[in-house]
Design a protein around this motif. Structure first.
Motif, mmCIF file in Angstrom:
data_model
loop_
_atom_site.group_PDB
_atom_site.id
_atom_site.type_symbol
_atom_site.label_atom_id
_atom_site.label_comp_id
_atom_site.label_asym_id
_atom_site.label_seq_id
_atom_site.Cartn_x
_atom_site.Cartn_y
_atom_site.Cartn_z
ATOM 1 N N SER A 89 -0.446 7.316 -2.980
ATOM 2 C CA SER A 89 -0.886 8.006 -4.192
ATOM 3 C C SER A 89 -1.030 7.005 -5.322
ATOM 4 O O SER A 89 -0.438 5.919 -5.299
ATOM 5 N N ALA A 90 -1.797 7.397 -6.340
ATOM 6 C CA ALA A 90 -1.985 6.531 -7.502
ATOM 7 C C ALA A 90 -0.670 6.319 -8.244
ATOM 8 O O ALA A 90 -0.408 5.225 -8.761
ATOM 9 N N GLU B 105 1.022 2.759 -9.028
ATOM 10 C CA GLU B 105 1.324 2.374 -10.411
ATOM 11 C C GLU B 105 2.767 1.931 -10.547
ATOM 12 O O GLU B 105 3.065 0.948 -11.235
ATOM 13 N N SER C 93 -10.995 -2.438 3.677
ATOM 14 C CA SER C 93 -11.711 -2.838 2.466
ATOM 15 C C SER C 93 -10.786 -3.490 1.449
ATOM 16 O O SER C 93 -11.130 -4.516 0.843
ATOM 17 N N ALA C 94 -9.606 -2.903 1.252
ATOM 18 C CA ALA C 94 -8.700 -3.384 0.202
ATOM 19 C C ALA C 94 -8.037 -4.716 0.549
ATOM 20 O O ALA C 94 -7.883 -5.587 -0.317
ATOM 21 N N PHE D 251 -2.585 -0.996 -3.383
ATOM 22 C CA PHE D 251 -3.716 -0.071 -3.320
ATOM 23 C C PHE D 251 -3.274 1.248 -2.705
ATOM 24 O O PHE D 251 -2.280 1.316 -1.975
ATOM 25 N N ASP D 252 -4.045 2.304 -3.041
ATOM 26 C CA ASP D 252 -3.828 3.648 -2.515
ATOM 27 C C ASP D 252 -4.722 3.803 -1.289
ATOM 28 O O ASP D 252 -5.944 3.819 -1.408
ATOM 29 N N TYR D 253 -4.114 3.909 -0.110
ATOM 30 C CA TYR D 253 -4.913 3.938 1.112
ATOM 31 C C TYR D 253 -5.719 5.219 1.253
ATOM 32 O O TYR D 253 -6.643 5.287 2.082
ATOM 33 N N HIS D 254 -5.405 6.246 0.448
ATOM 34 C CA HIS D 254 -6.228 7.456 0.456
ATOM 35 C C HIS D 254 -7.545 7.231 -0.290
ATOM 36 O O HIS D 254 -8.536 7.921 -0.035
ATOM 37 N N GLN D 255 -7.547 6.287 -1.228
ATOM 38 C CA GLN D 255 -8.720 6.024 -2.045
ATOM 39 C C GLN D 255 -9.539 4.829 -1.550
ATOM 40 O O GLN D 255 -10.739 4.745 -1.808
ATOM 41 N N GLU D 256 -8.884 3.889 -0.885
ATOM 42 C CA GLU D 256 -9.578 2.709 -0.364
ATOM 43 C C GLU D 256 -8.972 2.337 0.977
ATOM 44 O O GLU D 256 -7.758 2.150 1.087
ATOM 45 N N SER E 92 0.851 -1.189 0.000
ATOM 46 C CA SER E 92 0.000 0.000 0.000
ATOM 47 C C SER E 92 0.884 1.235 0.000
ATOM 48 O O SER E 92 2.000 1.225 0.517
#
Length: 285
Positions: A133-134, A138, A159-160, A150-155, A130
């Motif tokens: 940022s995207a 990437e 959940s992820a 995964f981006d922990y700011h977005q998910e 994790s």
């Protein structure tokens, strides 16, 4: 600054130079000095243009000899220095990886995490990371450092992680603490290992209270705090293997390079806002 708090490193003092890992070249030396003029060293120096280093503290410096061709000297602050050694010793000493297991690494795009991920892949693990940022996610995926990220700011991790770790987590390389650790505990497999390397979410401000520590008992987990300086005996093994893997391209390292002595403060503050991908380094003339 952590003034008044017990820690394994001294607090910074107002009005005095800050310090940290540096690569430097000996500019002057006496006739009986342990290091000659021109020697390249790495160690816990001050962030200054020049520094007088006492003879009784020379053992704290590691001489880079010979200076390798094709390898940036800054790597001795990262993948070939303390962060790389931290990754290697933590994963092998506490993680005790077995091929086919699942490794989760928080702060996976940082100086330590990026090396942990790639070591995990070399050891036959499924690696999930994790980052904040995207772009960092990437890079982790496209470079092959991880199998998923995964981006922990977005998910949120809660959940992820169930989605990305369907077979649970065997090893967690802990750099964050707080809600991330709380999300990991229910997913840990029996007899899993948690390498407590850092807990950056609680470095400033109020710490987060973990609510599900009973999983440590029911799953018979091992959680071990870890300071790399406690393991000097592992250095020969590290320097036998990791520089060769870097030279062979099996470990690819990324640096966040800031130019100019005057930019040291902003580069340092950027560590706490997630500006860097890989090891943050300030290059000075």
């Amino acid at each position: 600054m952590n003034v008044g708090k017990a820690s394994y490193v001294a607090a910074f003092e107002l009005g005095k130079p800050m310090g940290g890992g540096c690569v430097a070249r000996v500019a002057r030396a006496g006739p009986a000095a342990a290091l000659p003029v021109g020697a390249v060293v790495v160690g816990p120096l001050q962030w200054v243009s020049f520094q007088v280093w006492p003879a009784d503290r020379v053992p704290l410096l590691q001489r880079i000899d010979p200076v390798p061709e094709g390898v940036p000297l800054s790597y001795y602050l990262g993948v070939l220095g303390m962060p790389g050694l931290t990754a290697y010793v933590g994963l092998t000493e506490i993680g005790r990886p077995k091929q086919g297991e699942t490794l989760y690494v928080s702060a996976a795009s940082g100086a330590v995490g990026l090396v942990v991920c790639q070591l995990g892949k070399l050891m036959g693990l499924r690696v999930v990371g994790s980052a904040g940022s995207a772009a960092k996610v990437e890079h982790l995926v496209s470079s092959g450092a991880v199998d998923a990220a995964f981006d922990y700011h977005q998910e949120a991790p809660a959940s992820a992680l169930p989605r990305l770790c369907p077979n649970g987590i065997d090893i967690y390389f802990e750099n964050v603490g707080g809600e991330t650790l709380e999300a990991v505990l229910p997913l840990m497999n029996n007899f899993g290992r948690i390498i407590a390397c850092g807990m950056i979410s609680g470095y400033n401000g109020e710490s987060y209270g973990i609510k599900n520590l009973f999983h440590v008992v029911s799953k018979r987990l091992t959680i071990k705090g870890f300071i790399v300086g406690d393991h000097p005996e592992r250095k020969p093994e590290f320097y036998e293997k990791v520089p060769r893997w870097v030279a062979e391209g099996k470990i690819k390292y990324v640096e966040h390079i800031v130019e100019g002595f005057e930019n040291i403060p902003s580069a340092f503050v950027g560590l706490f806002t997630g500006d860097n991908l890989g090891k943050a380094v300030v290059k000075v003339d």
